[in-house]
Scaffold this motif. Structure first.
Motif, mmCIF file in Angstrom:
data_model
loop_
_atom_site.group_PDB
_atom_site.id
_atom_site.type_symbol
_atom_site.label_atom_id
_atom_site.label_comp_id
_atom_site.label_asym_id
_atom_site.label_seq_id
_atom_site.Cartn_x
_atom_site.Cartn_y
_atom_site.Cartn_z
ATOM 1 N N ALA A 1 -6.027 4.438 11.769
ATOM 2 C CA ALA A 1 -4.724 3.827 11.501
ATOM 3 C C ALA A 1 -4.877 2.643 10.540
ATOM 4 C CB ALA A 1 -4.077 3.371 12.805
ATOM 5 N N GLY A 2 -5.891 1.820 10.765
ATOM 6 C CA GLY A 2 -6.137 0.682 9.870
ATOM 7 C C GLY A 2 -6.455 1.126 8.454
ATOM 8 N N ARG A 3 -7.274 2.154 8.316
ATOM 9 C CA ARG A 3 -7.631 2.667 6.979
ATOM 10 C C ARG A 3 -6.401 3.215 6.264
ATOM 11 N NH1 ARG A 3 -11.255 2.431 3.680
ATOM 12 N NH2 ARG A 3 -11.572 4.625 3.365
ATOM 13 N N LEU A 4 -5.562 3.946 7.010
ATOM 14 C CA LEU A 4 -4.354 4.493 6.387
ATOM 15 C C LEU A 4 -3.423 3.389 5.922
ATOM 16 C CD1 LEU A 4 -3.629 7.520 8.752
ATOM 17 C CD2 LEU A 4 -4.358 7.623 6.357
ATOM 18 N N MET A 5 -3.275 2.339 6.736
ATOM 19 C CA MET A 5 -2.421 1.212 6.316
ATOM 20 C C MET A 5 -3.003 0.546 5.077
ATOM 21 S SD MET A 5 -0.901 -0.468 9.829
ATOM 22 C CE MET A 5 -2.386 -1.302 10.220
ATOM 23 N N HIS A 6 -4.302 0.422 5.011
ATOM 24 C CA HIS A 6 -4.949 -0.189 3.857
ATOM 25 C C HIS A 6 -4.759 0.688 2.611
ATOM 26 C CE1 HIS A 6 -7.841 -2.399 1.470
ATOM 27 N NE2 HIS A 6 -8.451 -1.262 1.184
ATOM 28 N N PHE B 1 -2.362 2.759 1.938
ATOM 29 C CA PHE B 1 -0.981 2.714 1.469
ATOM 30 C C PHE B 1 -0.586 1.325 1.026
ATOM 31 C CE2 PHE B 1 -0.748 6.619 4.066
ATOM 32 C CZ PHE B 1 -0.308 7.475 3.065
ATOM 33 N N GLY C 1 0.273 -1.488 2.336
ATOM 34 C CA GLY C 1 1.428 -2.189 2.882
ATOM 35 C C GLY C 1 2.737 -1.512 2.573
ATOM 36 N N ARG C 2 2.714 -0.319 1.984
ATOM 37 C CA ARG C 2 3.962 0.388 1.633
ATOM 38 C C ARG C 2 4.592 1.081 2.844
ATOM 39 N NH1 ARG C 2 1.877 3.959 -3.135
ATOM 40 N NH2 ARG C 2 -0.042 3.641 -2.019
ATOM 41 N N ILE C 3 3.935 0.979 3.982
ATOM 42 C CA ILE C 3 4.483 1.665 5.159
ATOM 43 C C ILE C 3 5.520 0.799 5.819
ATOM 44 C CG2 ILE C 3 3.938 2.675 7.385
ATOM 45 C CD1 ILE C 3 1.199 3.286 6.386
#
Length: 186
Positions: free
Chosen positions: A175-180, A182, A184-186
């Protein structure tokens, strides 16, 4: 590969293959080596289903799980999966008894755990959701040499046969990697 096929390849009886597999009785060294070579070459391992059919023994497992209606139906999904799996293996002589308890009522947990221990099952499935409360039950299973499997979570210092669940650390890392990724576009 079956025991019969191993026997045919080795030019021996099924009984001889059985004696080699289970280290019973006497088998001539040359014959034993020939059978073991075939077993090794074909990477043969006896299946639990075949063993059960041969022994004609029924197995009974117990599940200790919170009531299906608790926690927005979360436990109902797990119970449903266990029931589906139990239905598939029922023709093999395996029964699964589900013991539900109210995870907000400690005496109900103790009653169900005591019921299971008295019944001497062949194995137990449980989520260790109240690890400090389930620990005595797990220790009693270990003392009785009853195998157990955790579902949904693990208790690090316990030794279940298996754990069916997810790795929370890896899930959080993903989850942290995906947020990174993107940015902050989430």
């Amino acid at each position: 590969m079956t025991v019969r096929e191993i026997a045919e390849l080795a030019g021996v009886s099924i009984g001889t293959v059985d004696r080699v597999l289970h280290h019973r009785g006497r088998v001539a060294p040359g014959t034993k080596a020939r059978v073991e070579e075939i077993i090794e070459h074909y990477q043969f391992t006896p299946t639990p289903i075949a063993r059960r059919l041969k022994r004609n023994r029924a197995y009974r497992f117990c599940v200790l799980i919170p009531r299906r209606d608790l926690d927005s139906g979360y436990w109902g999904q797990i119970t449903g999966g266990i029931r589906n799996g139990a239905a598939e293996i029922a023709p093999l002589g395996v029964t699964v008894d589900i013991h539900e308890y109210d995870r907000y009522d400690l005496p109900s947990l103790h009653r169900r755990a005591d019921d299971i221990l008295r019944s001497s099952p062949d194995g137990v499935i449980l989520p260790p959701v109240m690890s400090e409360k389930t620990r005595p039950f797990i220790e009693a299973l270990q003392a009785a040499q009853t195998p157990y499997v955790f579902v949904d979570a693990d208790i690090p210092d316990m030794k279940p046969l298996s754990v069916v669940g997810h790795d929370s650390f890896k899930g959080g890392y993903l989850a942290g990697r995906l947020m990174h990724l993107f940015g902050g576009r989430i």
